[in-house]
Write a protein that holds these residues in place. Sequence first.
Motif, short mmCIF file in Angstrom:
data_model
loop_
_atom_site.label_atom_id
_atom_site.label_comp_id
_atom_site.label_asym_id
_atom_site.label_seq_id
_atom_site.Cartn_x
_atom_site.Cartn_y
_atom_site.Cartn_z
N ALA A 124 2.07 -6.84 7.90
CA ALA A 124 0.76 -7.47 7.99
C ALA A 124 -0.35 -6.47 7.67
O ALA A 124 -1.41 -6.84 7.18
CB ALA A 124 0.55 -8.04 9.39
N ALA A 125 -0.08 -5.19 7.94
CA ALA A 125 -1.09 -4.16 7.67
C ALA A 125 -1.04 -3.71 6.22
O ALA A 125 -1.75 -2.79 5.83
CB ALA A 125 -0.90 -2.97 8.60
N GLY A 126 -0.16 -4.34 5.43
CA GLY A 126 -0.15 -4.02 4.01
C GLY A 126 0.84 -2.95 3.59
O GLY A 126 0.76 -2.42 2.48
N HIS A 127 1.79 -2.64 4.47
CA HIS A 127 2.77 -1.61 4.10
C HIS A 127 4.07 -2.24 3.63
O HIS A 127 4.41 -3.36 3.99
CB HIS A 127 3.07 -0.71 5.31
N GLU A 128 4.76 -1.47 2.85
CA GLU A 128 6.12 -1.85 2.49
C GLU A 128 7.04 -1.21 3.52
O GLU A 128 6.86 -0.05 3.88
CB GLU A 128 6.43 -1.31 1.09
N MET B 65 0.84 -1.20 0.00
CA MET B 65 0.00 0.00 0.00
C MET B 65 0.87 1.25 0.00
O MET B 65 0.93 1.98 -0.97
CB MET B 65 -0.92 0.00 1.22
N SER B 66 1.60 1.44 1.10
CA SER B 66 2.47 2.61 1.14
C SER B 66 3.80 2.23 1.81
O SER B 66 3.87 1.25 2.55
CB SER B 66 1.80 3.75 1.89
N ARG B 67 4.81 3.00 1.55
CA ARG B 67 6.14 2.67 2.03
C ARG B 67 6.43 3.39 3.34
O ARG B 67 6.27 4.61 3.44
CB ARG B 67 7.16 3.06 0.97
N VAL B 68 6.87 2.64 4.33
CA VAL B 68 7.14 3.20 5.65
C VAL B 68 8.62 3.02 5.96
O VAL B 68 9.15 1.92 5.85
CB VAL B 68 6.29 2.50 6.74
N LEU B 69 9.27 4.11 6.36
CA LEU B 69 10.64 4.01 6.85
C LEU B 69 10.61 4.01 8.37
O LEU B 69 10.13 4.95 8.99
CB LEU B 69 11.48 5.19 6.34
N VAL B 70 11.12 2.92 8.97
CA VAL B 70 11.13 2.80 10.43
C VAL B 70 12.56 2.98 10.92
O VAL B 70 13.47 2.27 10.48
CB VAL B 70 10.59 1.43 10.89
N VAL B 71 12.75 3.93 11.83
CA VAL B 71 14.08 4.22 12.36
C VAL B 71 14.09 3.93 13.84
O VAL B 71 13.38 4.60 14.62
CB VAL B 71 14.46 5.69 12.11
N ASP B 72 14.86 2.92 14.24
CA ASP B 72 14.97 2.57 15.66
C ASP B 72 16.24 1.76 15.85
O ASP B 72 16.63 1.01 14.97
CB ASP B 72 13.73 1.78 16.11
N ASP B 73 16.86 1.92 17.03
CA ASP B 73 18.11 1.20 17.26
C ASP B 73 17.88 -0.09 18.02
O ASP B 73 18.82 -0.86 18.22
CB ASP B 73 19.11 2.09 18.01
N ASP B 74 16.65 -0.34 18.44
CA ASP B 74 16.36 -1.57 19.15
C ASP B 74 15.92 -2.64 18.14
O ASP B 74 14.84 -2.55 17.56
CB ASP B 74 15.24 -1.31 20.17
N LEU C 212 -2.37 9.70 9.49
CA LEU C 212 -1.39 10.54 8.81
C LEU C 212 -1.40 10.30 7.31
O LEU C 212 -1.37 11.23 6.51
CB LEU C 212 0.01 10.27 9.37
N LEU C 213 -1.48 9.03 6.93
CA LEU C 213 -1.45 8.70 5.50
C LEU C 213 -2.72 9.17 4.80
O LEU C 213 -2.68 9.60 3.66
CB LEU C 213 -1.27 7.20 5.31
N ARG C 214 -3.82 9.06 5.52
CA ARG C 214 -5.09 9.49 4.95
C ARG C 214 -5.00 10.97 4.56
O ARG C 214 -5.46 11.37 3.49
CB ARG C 214 -6.17 9.29 6.00
N ARG C 215 -4.41 11.75 5.41
CA ARG C 215 -4.33 13.18 5.14
C ARG C 215 -3.34 13.49 4.03
O ARG C 215 -3.52 14.42 3.27
CB ARG C 215 -3.94 13.93 6.40
N GLY C 216 -2.28 12.71 3.98
CA GLY C 216 -1.28 12.96 2.94
C GLY C 216 -1.74 12.47 1.58
O GLY C 216 -1.36 13.02 0.57
N ALA C 217 -2.62 11.47 1.58
CA ALA C 217 -2.96 10.80 0.33
C ALA C 217 -3.59 11.71 -0.73
O ALA C 217 -3.18 11.67 -1.88
CB ALA C 217 -3.88 9.61 0.63
N PRO C 218 -4.59 12.52 -0.37
CA PRO C 218 -5.30 13.24 -1.42
C PRO C 218 -4.40 14.05 -2.34
O PRO C 218 -4.70 14.20 -3.52
CB PRO C 218 -6.24 14.17 -0.63
N GLU C 219 -3.29 14.55 -1.80
CA GLU C 219 -2.39 15.34 -2.64
C GLU C 219 -1.69 14.45 -3.66
O GLU C 219 -1.58 14.79 -4.82
CB GLU C 219 -1.35 16.05 -1.76
N VAL C 220 -1.22 13.31 -3.14
CA VAL C 220 -0.44 12.43 -4.01
C VAL C 220 -1.36 11.63 -4.93
O VAL C 220 -1.06 11.44 -6.10
CB VAL C 220 0.42 11.46 -3.16
#
Lengths: 224, 224
Positions: free
Chosen positions: A23-27, A1-10, A115-123
Motif C-alpha cells: 500500500a505504501a508503494g513498495h515491491e 517504488m523500491s523493493r523490500v525483502l521481508v524476512v519473518d517466520d510468522d 533508510l531509503l532516503r539516505r540510500g537513494a542519492p547514491e543509486v
Amino acid sequence: MSRVLVVDDDPQLLRALRITLRAAGHEVVTAADGRTALHEAASAHPDVVVLDLGLPDLDGTEVLDGLRPWFSGPVLVLSARGDSHDKVAALDAGADDYVSKPFDMSELLARLRALLRRGAPEVDEPVVRTPHFTVDLAARQVTVDGVPVRLTPTEWALLSELVRAPGRLVGQRQLLQSVWGPAYEKETNYLRVYLAQLRRKLEPDPAAPRYLRTEPGMGYRFTP
Amino acid sequence: MSRVLVVDDDPQLLRALRITLRAAGHEVVTAADGRTALHEAASAHPDVVVLDLGLPDLDGTEVLDGLRPWFSGPVLVLSARGDSHDKVAALDAGADDYVSKPFDMSELLARLRALLRRGAPEVDEPVVRTPHFTVDLAARQVTVDGVPVRLTPTEWALLSELVRAPGRLVGQRQLLQSVWGPAYEKETNYLRVYLAQLRRKLEPDPAAPRYLRTEPGMGYRFTP
DNA sequence: GCCGGTCTTGACGGGTTCCTGACGCGGGAG
DNA sequence: CTCCCGCGTCAGGAACCCGTCAAGACCGGC
C-alpha cells in the motif's frame, strides 16, 4: 517504488507487512527462514531488507553476517527481544536500525523511508542524458553538445520539474504550482513563454520539439 | 574519530553525553538551544548531530528544517515523547534515527556507530588545484602561482564552502547559512562583497571571473 | 587611548530576468 | 465554412540582481 525483502517466520505478520508495504508503494519479496532470505537477497536485488531475528533455522546474526559481505543496502532488524544488549549486538553486526516487537506500523514505514532516503542519492541517477543535451540535477548544470548552457532560475525550475519525471506527462497545474506557487495555477501563458525559451536553448530544432513535447490541453512531457 | 554535535537543554544530560562520547573517541561540540545548534552546525562541520526535540527556543522540527537544506550528515533525534506520531514526524522531517528518553547509553552509541558507518567517508581531496591557484583545505592555505595569499576568516569560510563542491552550484542561501549563520539568509550583499574580494585575490582577471562564477539568481559555482 | 585590520552597511549604475499584452496560426466544434 | 480555444512567438517596460566603491563600526594588539 523500491523493493523490500521481508524476512519473518510468522505468516500472519508477514502477510500484514506485505499488505502495508504494498500500500505504501513498495515491491515486496518475502522469506520465512534464513536460508531462503539469503537466497532471495541474492536473486531479487532488494533495496532494503527487513529482518526478524527469531528465525527457525539460522540466528539473526548469522543472516546478517551472510548478507553484509556483499549486500550494501540498509537492513532494518525486527526483534521480540528489546533489551539493549541485543540491540547493540545487531547494530554492530551490520544492521542499520532496530525495532522491537510489538511495533507500530507507521513508525516502521517512517524508519524505512528514512533508510531509503539516505540510500537513494547514491543509486539515484542525478544526471539525465539525451543524445543532444545532458541535465545534471545535483550540479545544477545543463550542457548541450558538451558546452555548458546558462539557464535563468525560472527556466531551471521548470526544466528540473520536467526532467524529474522522464517520459511521464506533467500537468500544467503541477508545473505552475511548483515553479510559481499555488496562486498561479491559471497562468498557462507563463508555461508557453518559458517552454519556448527552454526549447530555444536545448532543442536541436526548436520549431519541432523532440524532447520537450507539449500535450495540448494537458501539459508537457520530457522524453529522453 | 568523528565530530558529534550534541543539542540538549538539560545540562546534566549534556555533560553525561559529552563524557561518554569523548570516551568513545568522538570529538564533541554542544549547544543548549536551537539557535546555537544551527550556528554550531554551520561553523563546526560535525559528522553527525544528536538533537533533543524539547528545546527552549525552537521546535525540534524547526531545527531539522534549518539543518536539512545544507547539512547532509546523519541526525539522531532524542525525545522525551515516545509515541509513534512524533517519531514519524521527526523521521519524515529529515531525522535518520529516533531514540526515546530514557535511553540506554550503549544503545545510543551503537546507533551512532551504525549511522557513522553508513555515512559518506568524506575522503575529500584536501587540496584543490587550478591552473592559477591551489587551495589546501587541511592546511588552510591558498597559493597563487606558488606564493601564499592571506585570507581573512570570512573569506576563507566562503572559499572553502565553494571549493568543497567543485563544479556544483552552491545556492546563496546555503553559503550565507554556513558562513554567517541561519539568521543571515537574506543578506546577499555580503556575498557580493566577499566574492569580489576573493576574485581580486585569486582570479587572474577579476573582472572576468573564470573560477568563481556567479549564476544570477541562484548562487555561485567553483569550476577548477 | 591609539592604530591596523576586518566586518558591516548603504548607495549607485549597468545588465539581466521576469512579467505582460498583442498577434498569428492551426485544429476541432458547431 | 466559420468561430473559438489553445499554443507559439515577439517585444517592451518594470523589477530585480550583481559588481563596485566607500565610509562607518567593531575588535584586537600595542
